[in-house]
Structure formats: structure tokens, C-alpha cells
Motif scaffolding. Structure first.
Motif, PDB file in Angstrom:
ATOM      1  N   ARG A  18      12.982  -2.687 -19.060  1.00 56.43           N
ATOM      2  CA  ARG A  18      12.135  -1.501 -18.954  1.00 56.43           C
ATOM      3  C   ARG A  18      12.966  -0.231 -19.085  1.00 56.43           C
ATOM      4  N   LEU A  19      12.333   0.792 -19.611  1.00 59.89           N
ATOM      5  CA  LEU A  19      13.010   2.075 -19.776  1.00 59.89           C
ATOM      6  C   LEU A  19      12.016   3.183 -19.460  1.00 59.89           C
ATOM      7  N   ASP A  20      12.435   4.150 -18.682  1.00 58.60           N
ATOM      8  CA  ASP A  20      11.595   5.337 -18.515  1.00 58.60           C
ATOM      9  C   ASP A  20      12.446   6.583 -18.772  1.00 58.60           C
ATOM     10  N   LEU A  36       5.842   4.830 -22.578  1.00 56.45           N
ATOM     11  CA  LEU A  36       5.873   4.422 -21.182  1.00 56.45           C
ATOM     12  C   LEU A  36       4.657   3.586 -20.796  1.00 56.45           C
ATOM     13  N   LEU A  45      13.581   4.892 -12.978  1.00 52.63           N
ATOM     14  CA  LEU A  45      13.812   5.774 -11.845  1.00 52.63           C
ATOM     15  C   LEU A  45      14.110   4.993 -10.571  1.00 52.63           C
ATOM     16  N   ALA A  46      13.400   3.854 -10.401  1.00 53.65           N
ATOM     17  CA  ALA A  46      13.557   3.081  -9.170  1.00 53.65           C
ATOM     18  C   ALA A  46      14.969   2.511  -9.047  1.00 53.65           C
ATOM     19  N   MET A  88      -8.659  -8.968  -9.854  1.00 57.87           N
ATOM     20  CA  MET A  88      -7.550  -8.341 -10.576  1.00 57.87           C
ATOM     21  C   MET A  88      -6.289  -9.177 -10.420  1.00 57.87           C
ATOM     22  N   PRO A  89      -5.523  -9.323 -11.467  1.00 58.83           N
ATOM     23  CA  PRO A  89      -4.211  -9.951 -11.264  1.00 58.83           C
ATOM     24  C   PRO A  89      -3.337  -9.008 -10.438  1.00 58.83           C
ATOM     25  N   ASP A  90      -2.555  -9.578  -9.587  1.00 56.64           N
ATOM     26  CA  ASP A  90      -1.725  -8.733  -8.725  1.00 56.64           C
ATOM     27  C   ASP A  90      -0.448  -8.350  -9.456  1.00 56.64           C
ATOM     28  N   ASN A  91      -0.390  -7.106  -9.914  1.00 50.61           N
ATOM     29  CA  ASN A  91       0.772  -6.677 -10.702  1.00 50.61           C
ATOM     30  C   ASN A  91       1.910  -6.199  -9.853  1.00 50.61           C
ATOM     31  N   ASP A  92       1.548  -5.762  -8.668  1.00 55.38           N
ATOM     32  CA  ASP A  92       2.568  -5.084  -7.874  1.00 55.38           C
ATOM     33  C   ASP A  92       3.775  -5.971  -7.615  1.00 55.38           C
ATOM     34  N   VAL A 120       4.959  -8.258  -9.518  1.00 54.08           N
ATOM     35  CA  VAL A 120       5.777  -8.310 -10.730  1.00 54.08           C
ATOM     36  C   VAL A 120       6.510  -6.986 -10.937  1.00 54.08           C
ATOM     37  N   LEU A 121       5.761  -5.904 -10.698  1.00 54.75           N
ATOM     38  CA  LEU A 121       6.337  -4.594 -10.956  1.00 54.75           C
ATOM     39  C   LEU A 121       7.452  -4.241  -9.998  1.00 54.75           C
ATOM     40  N   ASP A 122       7.270  -4.670  -8.742  1.00 56.43           N
ATOM     41  CA  ASP A 122       8.235  -4.278  -7.728  1.00 56.43           C
ATOM     42  C   ASP A 122       9.579  -4.966  -7.915  1.00 56.43           C
ATOM     43  N   ASP A 126       7.546   9.592 -13.478  1.00 52.48           N
ATOM     44  CA  ASP A 126       7.141   8.648 -14.524  1.00 52.48           C
ATOM     45  C   ASP A 126       5.974   7.797 -14.050  1.00 52.48           C
ATOM     46  N   LEU A 146      17.715   3.939 -10.515  1.00 52.76           N
ATOM     47  CA  LEU A 146      18.566   4.947 -11.142  1.00 52.76           C
ATOM     48  C   LEU A 146      19.978   4.974 -10.548  1.00 52.76           C
TER      49      LEU A 146
END
Ligand SMILES: Nc1ncnc2c1ncn2[C@@H]1O[C@H](COP(=O)(O)OP(=O)(O)O)[C@@H](O)[C@H]1O
Ligand SMILES: [Mg+2]
Lengths: 387, 264
Positions: free
Chosen positions: A67-69, B201, A37-38, A3-7, A9-11, B169, A40
């Protein structure tokens, strides 16, 4: 697995930011970074900063936002409808998915700032609770009496149609409330009998009247101790069990289901329990009486060096059988009160698991309280009647 | 629909199950079950009552042990993770249990705030606003926020459960029969909400459902559980064209299935 490590990138959060650009008299607000949210706290800070330092913008450019949530969208809606933006301002260059989300959130946004419904003032609330507590004794008495009536009516129906009696439930309850309580009641009565014997012998020794302690224990155990010990233990064990069992059924709508199926919950749930207790408690009281006397015998041997034969002789000569009957006659009434309170509190459960907990506590407290009151009433009545 | 791409790093599978075997006592529930859930898709799990749909959901979430096979969620094997890594994954997962599983001693508003309190450090005012927003989004009236679960109808409890599942979310939501017990109009609105969240999302949705309307309206793919494993998976229309299993045929090619398939 590969698996590519997304975390990683995401973090990595790109800090949300606002920038203002002026063009021919219109002010554009440029939004960038992650509005999630992270991040906010930073997003709200950026909005507050901007509102404090800039005049109203006419257009909010979100084309460069990453990004938008939902949390970020709510913040952006707040920005658009706040004083940092002109009344007619709207989002521009929005990506389609951002546009859908913003529309969705804008529809729900007014609810987010709806104030909670007003509650009564503290003073009113205290007064209300005080009044309700003060009147609850009367209400409880009425409720319990009505419940006694309903149970009696169910009993009458069962007497007329004996086939309707739930014999299996009855024997099961007899085992649960009676047989299973034997070890603990025997042990506690034995210990208390021993302690009473030892203490009274110690005090009466000063007058050289230590054998009188046998008379004392005999009368005390048979008239009061046995029945109170057994009833309090049964109130703790069985009233709580009844409330929890019936309360859980009430919570899951099982009681309602029974009613709609034409099954009377009083007849099927309450009657077997109450009758089982009425049979079991006198037997348990008798057991408690005997164990308390046995505890006294052991103590008499250890403390007064008195033979068991002598002890029994003394008991026989000085303690009349009526004391045993006085103790035993109270048992079925105590059983009735314990059973009714346990079942009634179970039927009063309201929906939630927490409610089952409170009702169980209430049931045990009320049952023990009523048992003691009942005992006092009997004591006064019976001694006035000369027993 | 945008490709399931998460900030440059494409994640093919949100969930990947291989060779899963599970017993309850002597009862065999799954035998060599394999299933992939693509990132960003809405996957419906269908199957008769008691085929193990809810058990599979609990197994994926690590709530139930299994004997053989592997379950990967967001690219990592739940069983082998440390506590902190697990929490990191759990934060990205929202679950709506079959009967809501709301905490009965908390109001709806407090229920929705539970995950926020647990995982984030936000001021109370912000949490209130976010929770009220979620409650409005799932279609509950504002006064429902201050009610206890026992004061709500079954359908309202489901919506409240969804609001809690969406509180952070998440990247994946698990829904156990979300539309059963809702009126058809409410169910359609529920489906639309799930779809718009998935589109905006990039949400992955794992939805157990019996509702043919939802399957045809919003689901990208369906996986059918029968005979202790996944007997068929694919786009709803493909399953109508080529059922390949008696249960699937009866379900999708019955009178109602044909009507809905034709309409969509
Ligand atoms: N905790 C449990 N203990 C034993 N058997 C269980 C348990 N939970 C579920 N089962 C069994 O597993 C099977 C699948 O149940 P479930 O997943 O709830 O079905 P559904 O597909 O309707 O959601 C059923 O046969 C059920 O009896
Ligand atoms: Mg299920």
C-alpha cells in the motif's frame, strides 16, 4: 447487515522494508510492505538505516510494495532524491496507480521542505511591541475623538431628517441596556449602601458620632457611589454586548454589505445604542442612588436602632440636593464614553472569532477605565467650581 | 479505474442509507430517503437550493439526529458505535464544509495539522512536511501556509479546508460545494486533483455540487435530491438520456447541460 469485516484486514500493517540487490554493477533497492501514514515511523527509520549503511542505488523497485499513500509517497520521493540513490535513479515496476500518486507528490514535494518565512528577532519584536503599546494610548485617544465626531455628524443628520432615526432599534437597546440592568444594579447598590453605612457607623461610634455616618453615606452615595456602580455595571454589560454584536457583523462582512447598500452603519448601529445608553444610564444612576440610601436605612435600623423616619429626617437636613445633581450630571457623559468605546471596538474586529473575544475584553477594560478617569476629572472640576 | 477493492476484502458500499426520515421542528426535510455510495466512486449530490444536501451530509456524519431509518458508514452504524469505535471511523473520513470551517485562530498550516495532532503521534518536522505537502497539493501558494483564514480569499479557504480534510489520507471525503466560488480553471484543477486522489488512493468521494462541468468531468454517478428524497441516481449520461423527473430534465437537458454532455 452482512458486510465483510474489513477493519481486521486493514489494521494489519505489513512493515515497510528496504532491501538491496546487486546485479552486474548496478544496485537495486527493493521496497516492500505498506508505505502509509500508519507505518510512517518505520518507513522513515528504514530509509535512515539504508542511507547510513549502503552506497547509492541506481534503481528503486517498488513492484512488490503493497500500500502507498501520500505520506509514504513523500518518504519515497525523499529516498529517491536523497543520498541513498544515484542522481539518475528512478522508480521501476511501479503499478499505474502508484506511479500517478508518486508523480503527483513529486510535483508538490519541494513545497514540503520549504523553510518558514523568517521572523523578526526576539529583541526587535519586544521593542516593537513596547513601542506600539506606548503609542497606543495616543492613537486610541485620536480614534475615539474621531469616532465621537462621526457619531455627532450622524446625530446631526438624524436631527435634520428625523425619519431616518431607527426608533425600533433605539427602543430595543433601551430595554436591553436599561430595563434589563435594573435588578442587578438595584441589588448591588443596596448591598454596597448597607456595607458603607455599617462600616462608617462602626468607625464613627468610637467618637460618639455615629449619626454622622448618615451624612457620609448620603453624600458619598449621591455624588460618587451611585454613578460609579451603575456606570461600571453598564460598562460590563453593555459595552461588551455592543462590541460582540457589531464585531460579529463586521466579521461576517455585514457592515461592508450595509455600506454598499447605502446604509450608514454609524447611523443604524451606533447612534441608537449610544442614545439609548445616554437615556438609560441617568435613570439607572438615580435608581442606584435610591437603592444605596435604602440599604443604608436598613443598616441604620439594624445597627444604630434608628427609625426610618429619623434616618430620612437626618438625610433631609444634612444632605443638599446639589449632591444628587453632581452625581446625575456625570451619567450622560459616562454613557457616551461607554457606548462609543463599545461600538468602536466592535467596528475594529478583524475577521476571526478570536478577534471578537479580544475586542470585547478591550472594550470592557477601556470603558471602565475611562469611566473612572471621567469621574476623577469631574470630581476635581466640580469641587474647584464650588459644588 | 481499479475496482473498489481494499486489500482483498471488497467493500461494496462506503455509505448506505435506508429509510431516513428527518424533521426540523415541524418542517419535514427527508422522508424515507435511501442512498448507496459505492466504495471507490465519486458520487455527486445535486439538487435545488434548500433541498437538504448539506443537512444530509451532516446527518451521515452523525452531527444531526434523525427520527427513523439507518445510516451506515464504512459498514458500521454510527449511532450504535462506542466512542473509540467512532474515532476509528472518524479517522478515515475527511470533510470539507461549505464555507471551509477552518479554525480562525490557527494558521492554515496549523489547521491542516489539527487532525494529525489529534490522531497520530508524529514528530513536528514530519507534520510540517506532510502539512506543507497537502497545502501544495491543493494548489495553494507556499506563503498561504502561514496565513490565518481571515487573510485568505473564499476560494483559498476552500482549498485549505480540502487540505485539512485530506490530512490523514482518509478513505471517504465529503465535499460540500467544493468548486463553488472558484474560478473555472481553478475548479477544473480541483476536479483533477480529486480524481487523481480517488484513482490512486481508492478514495470514496461524496461531493455536493451544482457544477455541471465537474459532474461530467469526474463523477461516476449522480444522485439528485428533490421532493424530500433521492429522485434519480445513475451515471451522468444516463440521467441526460432518461431524466425521469422535471428538475433533472431542466438541469441536465437545458442548453448548458446539453453542450457539456456533448463535449464530454
Ligand atoms: N439548523 C437548522 N434548523 C432548521 N432548519 C434548517 C437547519 N439547517 C437547515 N435547515 C433547513 O433545511 C433545509 C435544507 O437546508 P440545506 O441542507 O442547507 O440546503 P442545501 O441543499 O442548499 O444545502 C432548508 O429548508 C433549511 O431551511
Ligand atoms: Mg448547502
Amino acid at each position: 447487515m452482512g458486510m465483510p469485516d474489513n477493519d481486521a484486514v486493514l489494521d494489519r500493517i505489513i512493515e515497510p522494508a528496504l532491501r538491496s540487490a546487486e546485479e552486474r554493477g548496478t544496485r537495486r533497492l527493493i521496497v516492500s510492505g505498506d508505505w502509509t501514514l500508519a507505518a510512517l515511523g518505520d518507513a522513515q527509520a528504514a530509509v535512515d538505516d539504508f542511507e547510513a549503511s549502503h552506497g547509492p542505488a541506481h534503481e528503486i523497485d517498488i513492484g512488490d510494495m503493497r500500500r502507498l499513500d501520500t505520506a509514504g509517497a513523500l518518504t519515497l520521493i525523499g529516498l529517491r532524491d536523497g543520498k541513498a540513490a544515484a542522481k539518475t535513479a528512478d522508480f521501476s515496476r511501479a503499478r499505474p496507480e502508484h506511479r500517478i500518486l508518486l508523480d503527483e507528490i513529486a510535483r508538490a514535494a519541494p513545497a514540503a521542505y520549504e523553510p518558514p518565512p523568517p521572523r523578526a528577532g526576539a529583541a526587535v519584536e519586544i521593542l516593537r511591541r513596547f513601542l506600539s503599546a506606548a503609542t497606543s494610548i495616543g492613537r486610541d485617544a485620536i480614534r475615539l475623538t474621531m469616532f465621537l465626531g462621526e457619531t455627532t455628524a450622524a446625530l446631526a443628520r438624524v436631527v435634520v431628517h428625523p425619519g431616518r432615526f431607527r426608533i425600533k432599534a433605539f427602543t430595543h437597546q433601551l430595554q436591553q441596556t436599561g430595563l434589563s440592568a435594573v435588578p442587578i444594579i438595584a441589588l448591588v447598590s443596596f448591598l454596597i449602601g448597607g456595607v458603607v453605612m455599617q462600616q462608617s457607623a462602626f468607625q464613627l461610634q468610637k467618637f460618639g458620632a455615629e449619626t454622622m455616618s448618615i451624612d457620609m453615606l448620603g453624600i458619598l452615595a449621591l455624588r460618587e457611589l451611585g454613578v460609579i456602580l451603575a456606570a461600571v455595571m453598564v460598562a460590563g454589560r453593555s459595552a461588551s454586548a455592543f462590541t460582540a454584536q457589531i464585531g460579529t457583523m463586521k466579521m461576517r462582512e455585514e457592515i461592508d454589505a450595509m455600506r454598499t447598500l447605502g446604509i450608514d452603519p454609524i447611523e443604524t448601529l451606533v447612534l441608537p445604542r449610544v442614545l439609548a445608553l445616554i437615556i438609560a444610564l441617568p435613570l439607572l444612576v438615580f435608581l442606584a442612588d435610591m437603592m444605596a440610601l435604602a440599604g443604608g436605612a436598613v443598616m441604620a435600623k439594624l445597627y444604630l436602632s434608628l427609625d426610618t423616619d429619623m434616618y430620612l429626617q437626618r438625610l433631609n437636613s444634612s444632605v443638599q440636593a446639589k449632591h444628587l445633581y453632581v452625581g446625575l450630571i456625570k451619567a450622560p457623559f459616562a454613557a457616551l464614553v461607554i457606548g462609543l468605546v463599545g461600538c468602536l471596538e466592535g467596528l475594529s474586529v478583524q475577521g476571526s472569532a478570536e478577534s471578537v473575544g479580544t475586542q470585547v475584553t478591550t472594550a470592557v477594560v477601556k470603558a471602565i477605565f475611562l469611566v473612572l478617569v471621567l469621574d476623577a476629572v469631574f470630581a476635581i472640576f466640580l469641587s474647584a467650581a464650588g459644588f | 479505474m481499479t475496482a473498489p477493492q481494499l486489500n482483498g476484502a471488497p467493500l461494496e458500499y462506503a455509505i448506505r442509507i435506508r429509510g431516513l426520515t428527518k424533521h426540523f421542528g415541524t418542517q419535514l426535510i427527508f422522508e424515507n430517503l435511501s442512498l448507496d455510495v459505492h466504495a471507490g466512486e465519486i458520487l455527486a449530490i445535486a439538487g435545488g437550493s434548500g433541498t437538504g444536501k448539506s443537512v444530509l451530509l451532516r446527518t451521515i456524519l452523525g452531527l444531526l439526529p434523525f427520527e427513523a431509518g439507518s445510516v451506515e458508514i464504512l459498514g458500521s452504524d454510527f449511532a450504535s458505535l462506542s466512542k473509540t469505535e467512532r474515532v476509528k471511523i472518524e479517522r478515515q473520513v475527511g470533510v470539507l464544509f461549505q464555507d471551509g470551517a477552518l479554525f480562525s485562530s490557527l494558521t492554515v498550516l496549523q489547521n491542516v495539522q489539527v487532525p494529525m495532532r489529534e490522531h497520530l503521534n508524529l514528530p513536528q518536522k514530519t507534520m510540517d512536511a506532510l502539512a506543507l505537502l497537502k497545502i501544495a497539493m491543493v494548489g495553494l501558494p507556499p506563503n498561504a501556509a502561514y496565513k490565518y483564514p481571515s487573510e485568505l480569499s473564499g476560494g483559498m479557504r476552500k482549498r485549505a479546508g480540502l487540505a485539512r480534510a485530506l490530512a490523514l489520507d482518509p478513505r471517504i471525503v465529503f465535499l460540500d460545494e467544493p468548486t463553488s466560488g472558484l474560478d473555472p480553471i481553478g475548479a477544473a484543477a480541483f476536479d483533477r486533483l480529486i480524481q487523481s486522489l480517488q484513482r490512486t488512493l481508492g478514495l470514496t468521494v461524496y461531493m455536493i455540487t451544482h457544477d455541471l462541468d465537474s459532474i461530467f468531468a469526474v463523477c461516476d454517478r449522480v444522485a439528485v435530491l428533490a421532493d424530500k428524497h433521492v429522485v434519480r441516481e445513475g451515471a451522468p449520461m444516463d440521467l441526460v438520456r432518461d431524466p425521469g423527473h422535471p428538475w433533472v430534465r431542466e438541469y441536465f437537458c437545458g442548453e448548458r447541460g446539453r453542450q457539456i454532455a456533448k463535449a464530454s
